[in-house]
Design an enzyme around this catalytic site. Structure first.
Site, mmCIF file in Angstrom:
data_model
loop_
_atom_site.group_PDB
_atom_site.id
_atom_site.type_symbol
_atom_site.label_atom_id
_atom_site.label_comp_id
_atom_site.label_asym_id
_atom_site.label_seq_id
_atom_site.Cartn_x
_atom_site.Cartn_y
_atom_site.Cartn_z
ATOM 1 N N ASP A 22 28.381 4.082 -11.994
ATOM 2 C CA ASP A 22 27.335 3.072 -11.969
ATOM 3 C C ASP A 22 26.094 3.658 -11.293
ATOM 4 O O ASP A 22 25.806 3.404 -10.131
ATOM 5 C CB ASP A 22 27.838 1.846 -11.216
ATOM 6 C CG ASP A 22 26.939 0.632 -11.424
ATOM 7 O OD1 ASP A 22 25.755 0.825 -11.725
ATOM 8 O OD2 ASP A 22 27.428 -0.496 -11.277
ATOM 9 N N GLU A 38 22.268 3.817 -10.867
ATOM 10 C CA GLU A 38 21.087 2.982 -11.089
ATOM 11 C C GLU A 38 19.844 3.616 -10.454
ATOM 12 O O GLU A 38 19.556 3.355 -9.300
ATOM 13 C CB GLU A 38 21.347 1.596 -10.512
ATOM 14 C CG GLU A 38 22.596 0.951 -11.118
ATOM 15 C CD GLU A 38 22.812 -0.477 -10.647
ATOM 16 O OE1 GLU A 38 21.855 -1.134 -10.181
ATOM 17 O OE2 GLU A 38 23.944 -0.927 -10.723
ATOM 18 N N TYR A 39 19.067 4.447 -11.235
ATOM 19 C CA TYR A 39 19.279 4.765 -12.642
ATOM 20 C C TYR A 39 18.980 6.234 -12.838
ATOM 21 O O TYR A 39 18.089 6.788 -12.172
ATOM 22 C CB TYR A 39 18.349 3.935 -13.517
ATOM 23 C CG TYR A 39 18.547 2.462 -13.316
ATOM 24 C CD1 TYR A 39 19.526 1.768 -14.012
ATOM 25 C CD2 TYR A 39 17.760 1.785 -12.400
ATOM 26 C CE1 TYR A 39 19.706 0.405 -13.831
ATOM 27 C CE2 TYR A 39 17.944 0.417 -12.203
ATOM 28 C CZ TYR A 39 18.928 -0.267 -12.902
ATOM 29 O OH TYR A 39 19.117 -1.610 -12.682
ATOM 30 N N TRP A 71 29.670 -9.881 -14.182
ATOM 31 C CA TRP A 71 29.509 -9.699 -12.744
ATOM 32 C C TRP A 71 29.425 -11.090 -12.121
ATOM 33 O O TRP A 71 28.496 -11.824 -12.406
ATOM 34 C CB TRP A 71 28.219 -8.934 -12.423
ATOM 35 C CG TRP A 71 28.065 -8.752 -10.947
ATOM 36 C CD1 TRP A 71 27.482 -9.620 -10.065
ATOM 37 C CD2 TRP A 71 28.523 -7.648 -10.185
ATOM 38 N NE1 TRP A 71 27.558 -9.131 -8.794
ATOM 39 C CE2 TRP A 71 28.190 -7.916 -8.845
ATOM 40 C CE3 TRP A 71 29.183 -6.464 -10.488
ATOM 41 C CZ2 TRP A 71 28.500 -7.038 -7.806
ATOM 42 C CZ3 TRP A 71 29.482 -5.585 -9.461
ATOM 43 C CH2 TRP A 71 29.143 -5.872 -8.144
ATOM 44 N N ASP A 92 34.527 4.413 -13.448
ATOM 45 C CA ASP A 92 33.258 3.908 -13.969
ATOM 46 C C ASP A 92 32.137 4.474 -13.106
ATOM 47 O O ASP A 92 32.194 4.411 -11.873
ATOM 48 C CB ASP A 92 33.244 2.377 -13.907
ATOM 49 C CG ASP A 92 31.908 1.805 -14.336
ATOM 50 O OD1 ASP A 92 31.600 1.877 -15.533
ATOM 51 O OD2 ASP A 92 31.174 1.290 -13.466
ATOM 52 N N TYR A 119 21.334 -8.616 -17.597
ATOM 53 C CA TYR A 119 21.035 -9.717 -16.690
ATOM 54 C C TYR A 119 20.045 -9.188 -15.655
ATOM 55 O O TYR A 119 19.709 -8.006 -15.654
ATOM 56 C CB TYR A 119 22.307 -10.253 -16.021
ATOM 57 C CG TYR A 119 23.302 -9.197 -15.591
ATOM 58 C CD1 TYR A 119 23.042 -8.354 -14.506
ATOM 59 C CD2 TYR A 119 24.508 -9.030 -16.267
ATOM 60 C CE1 TYR A 119 23.952 -7.381 -14.111
ATOM 61 C CE2 TYR A 119 25.419 -8.067 -15.884
ATOM 62 C CZ TYR A 119 25.144 -7.249 -14.800
ATOM 63 O OH TYR A 119 26.041 -6.277 -14.415
ATOM 64 N N ASP A 120 19.553 -10.064 -14.786
ATOM 65 C CA ASP A 120 18.558 -9.652 -13.776
ATOM 66 C C ASP A 120 17.257 -9.150 -14.400
ATOM 67 O O ASP A 120 16.557 -8.336 -13.797
ATOM 68 C CB ASP A 120 19.115 -8.564 -12.856
ATOM 69 C CG ASP A 120 20.075 -9.117 -11.838
ATOM 70 O OD1 ASP A 120 20.249 -10.349 -11.816
ATOM 71 O OD2 ASP A 120 20.668 -8.346 -11.083
ATOM 72 N N ASP A 159 54.102 -1.249 8.542
ATOM 73 C CA ASP A 159 54.393 0.157 8.313
ATOM 74 C C ASP A 159 54.393 0.547 6.844
ATOM 75 O O ASP A 159 54.752 1.670 6.505
ATOM 76 C CB ASP A 159 55.740 0.527 8.922
ATOM 77 C CG ASP A 159 56.895 -0.290 8.348
ATOM 78 O OD1 ASP A 159 56.624 -1.339 7.715
ATOM 79 O OD2 ASP A 159 58.057 0.107 8.542
#
Length: 625
Positions: A397, A399-400, A605, A395, A467-468, A329
């Site tokens: 995010d 893309e893009y 990440w 934030d 990254y990526d 509860d």
């Protein structure tokens, strides 16, 4: 394209958590017990001038607070019972109480002892507490019919008002300066009691006080209470929390740099990664901020991502940050409640709610058509009273903006600035407003497609997703490190490096201190590779635990140890598989580079890719100092 892969965007879910103890947030919505339901209550003793009752706001989490009354026997004979009465202003209310029977009539409250705590010996004290909502303070206090100050009320002399909530400044390792606005009184204020963590540490005549002799790196809570010329005390002010500098060798997490990690709501499912893991790994003490990923963007507005993970999942005691199980509860469970508990344990951590991501960026173009409505929807969600105290900002995010991610967008180079300006205007200066952005530094690439410098004026910082850059979406290779810091001979695409991205953003006019360098706690890999060095051919994506072509660092460090480095990151060739990923050593070098570039810090990440003892978080923390 490197930054177009569904890496961190392919899965989406969430987690909240709450305290199950009766003395904390879980009781906020409980009602006080009706008077008619009370039986066998102790009767008030005759008015006694030899006892006092004092009020302290023990904690305040924005949407509620914990209040405490303390009865002290200052006389020479025992009290056989006690009754405290007070009033709260409109908008402030007491809820569930413990160690007392609490009733109310309108805004007037009466608390009476239980059968076991009515007797108070000379010199002894007893306390009871309650959960409350609102920002007001008690007035008109009476103890057993007399003044709570320990004597009869002075006819025609009202107690002073509550002073303003203190503010802090000049915080050092061992001291903090407090300032507050003056209280008022019909006969004049004589002085102020300064309360630290509920206990009086000083009485001063002015409206400032510097508390010395504190411990470095320690959290304290302060409030003040006025006394009038008849020595009557008024209600206690609101409280302010402060953390002294230093501690832990004299350094804060990341030194003066941001060290931010993403926590994914879907991690609580297959990955079995929970907020408590930040504690057991030692990571919580080494980070400064958390981005909670993700909230959705639908029809141009901020919406919940995964309600079960975010605020409904019940945690057992062994899974919970504070070792207290959720109850059926309580008003808030899931990741949000666990983050609340984490912040109570590590007050230096700030949490931002991240919206969008690879999968959920589709609502941003519509949001850019009505930025004010978007900002309002986000504010209403982030500042929902159920969890407003959990979050310190938002934030974005996307893309893009004005470029292609999961889908292509043509909203124009000024779209992000419109959204950031509206979001900042709505959230104000006390909240953080940030964005995760592309690291495509190629000529005519994604950075060139958007006015990142203009949008940065309303942002605290950018998380540059360095990254990526390369991966097995190019199934036949060539093999290449997915997070190169700098260029190297044979790189498949010029401009796809951290250095190129940071340089381009700086040249566009984004201040270096508003740029965070991105680190991936995972590797990307190919299979069917015979060449150990970068640039080899492949037959497809290497097998991964959750997705082909991607694997956590904690797995790769053992299953495919590194065999070389290139462009500031590591790579590994084992059997026919080829992987690239960052290690504590390459992270250390990247943090040094970030500091030399004057960047605001770094981010990663995401938490669950690290080892059980948080060795990558440790490397980032050490490298940023």
């Amino acid at each position: 394209m490197s930054t177009e892969t569904p890496l961190r965007r392919s899965r989406l879910r969430w987690i909240p958590v709450r305290s199950g103890r009766s003395k904390v947030v879980a009781g906020l919505t409980a009602l006080v017990v009706p008077l008619a339901a009370m039986v066998g209550l102790a009767s008030p003793a005759a008015a006694a001038a030899t006892a006092t009752a004092t009020y302290t706001k023990k904690s305040d989490w924005g949407s509620g607070f914990e209040g405490q009354w303390t009865v002290k026997n200052t006389g020479t004979t025992a009290l056989s019972s006690w009754t405290i009465e007070w009033d709260f202003p409109s908008g402030t209310a007491a809820g569930s109480a413990w160690d007392a029977n609490l009733t109310k009539s309108g805004n007037h409250y009466t608390a009476k002892n239980l059968a076991w705590n009515g007797n108070v010996a000379p010199g002894a004290s007893i306390s009871f507490g309650f959960n409350g909502t609102g920002s007001g303070s008690p007035t008109g206090c009476k103890l057993n019919g007399a003044s709570c100050d320990g004597g009869p009320e002075v006819p025609g002399d009202n107690p002073p008002s509550a002073p303003g909530t203190p503010t802090t400044s000049d915080v050092t390792n061992t001291s903090v300066k407090l300032s507050w606005s003056a209280a008022t009184d019909d006969k004049g204020v004589k002085n102020y009691d300064v309360l630290r963590d509920g206990a009086k540490v000083a009485t001063v005549t002015g409206t400032t006080y510097t508390n010395t002799g504190l411990t470095a790196g320690t959290d304290y809570s302060y409030a003040v209470q006025a006394r009038d010329t008849a020595d009557q005390t008024g209600p206690v002010s609101g409280s302010v929390s402060v953390r002294t500098t230093g501690g832990g060798g004299g350094e804060q997490p990341g030194g003066d740099k941001v060290n931010l990690g993403y926590f994914t709501n879907w991690g609580v499912y297959g990955r079995n990664y929970h907020v408590k893991n930040l504690v057991t790994s030692g990571s919580a003490a080494k980070i400064t901020h958390i981005n909670y990923a993700f909230g959705n963007v639908q029809n141009g507005k901020c919406t919940i991502g995964d309600s079960y993970a975010d605020y409904d999942k019940a945690y057992t005691a062994d899974q919970s940050v504070d070792g207290v199980a959720d109850t059926w509860d309580q008003p808030l469970r899931g990741n949000f409640n666990q983050l609340r508990k984490l912040k109570a344990k590590y007050p230096h951590i700030k949490v931002l709610w991240s919206f969008g991501g690879w999968t959920w960026s589709g609502g941003f173009p519509q949001a850019a058509q009505n930025p004010a409505a978007f900002a309002q929807s986000c504010y209403d969600l982030v500042e929902d009273p159920r969890w407003a105290d959990v979050f310190d900002g938002i934030d974005l995010d996307w893309e893009y903006p004005n470029a292609c991610g999961l889908t292509c967008d043509t909203s124009g180079p000024g779209a992000l600035k419109k959204l950031s300006d509206a979001t900042r205007a709505k959230f104000g200066s006390k909240n953080l407003v940030t964005a995760a952005i592309t690291a495509d530094g190629s000529n005519g690439g994604k950075i060139d497609a958007t006015d990142y410098a203009g949008a940065a004026q309303s942002m605290d910082w950018y998380n540059v997703m360095t990254y990526d850059f390369f991966g097995a979406w190019a199934a036949k290779g060539p093999t290449a490190p997915h997070s190169p810091l700098t260029s190297y001979a044979g790189i498949p695409q010029q401009g796809f490096t951290s250095a190129d991205a940071i340089a381009k953003l700086k040249a566009q006019g984004v201040p270096a201190k508003k740029l965070l360098l991105g680190i991936g706690f995972y590797g990307r890999g190919w299979t069917g590779v015979t060449q150990a060095a970068p640039g080899g051919t492949a037959t497809g994506a290497a097998p991964g635990t959750y997705e082909a072509g991607i694997e956590d660092y904690k797995v790769l460090k053992n299953s495919c140890p590194t065999t070389g480095t290139v462009a500031g990151t590591a790579y590994a060739h084992c059997g026919t598989n080829w992987w690239s990923y960052d290690t504590p050593a390459t992270i250390g070098s990247k943090m040094t580079w970030a500091k030399n570039q004057g960047l605001g810090g770094a981010f990663f990440w995401e938490f669950s890719g690290d080892t059980a003892n948080g060795e990558l978080v440790t490397a980032m923390d050490s490298g940023l100092k």
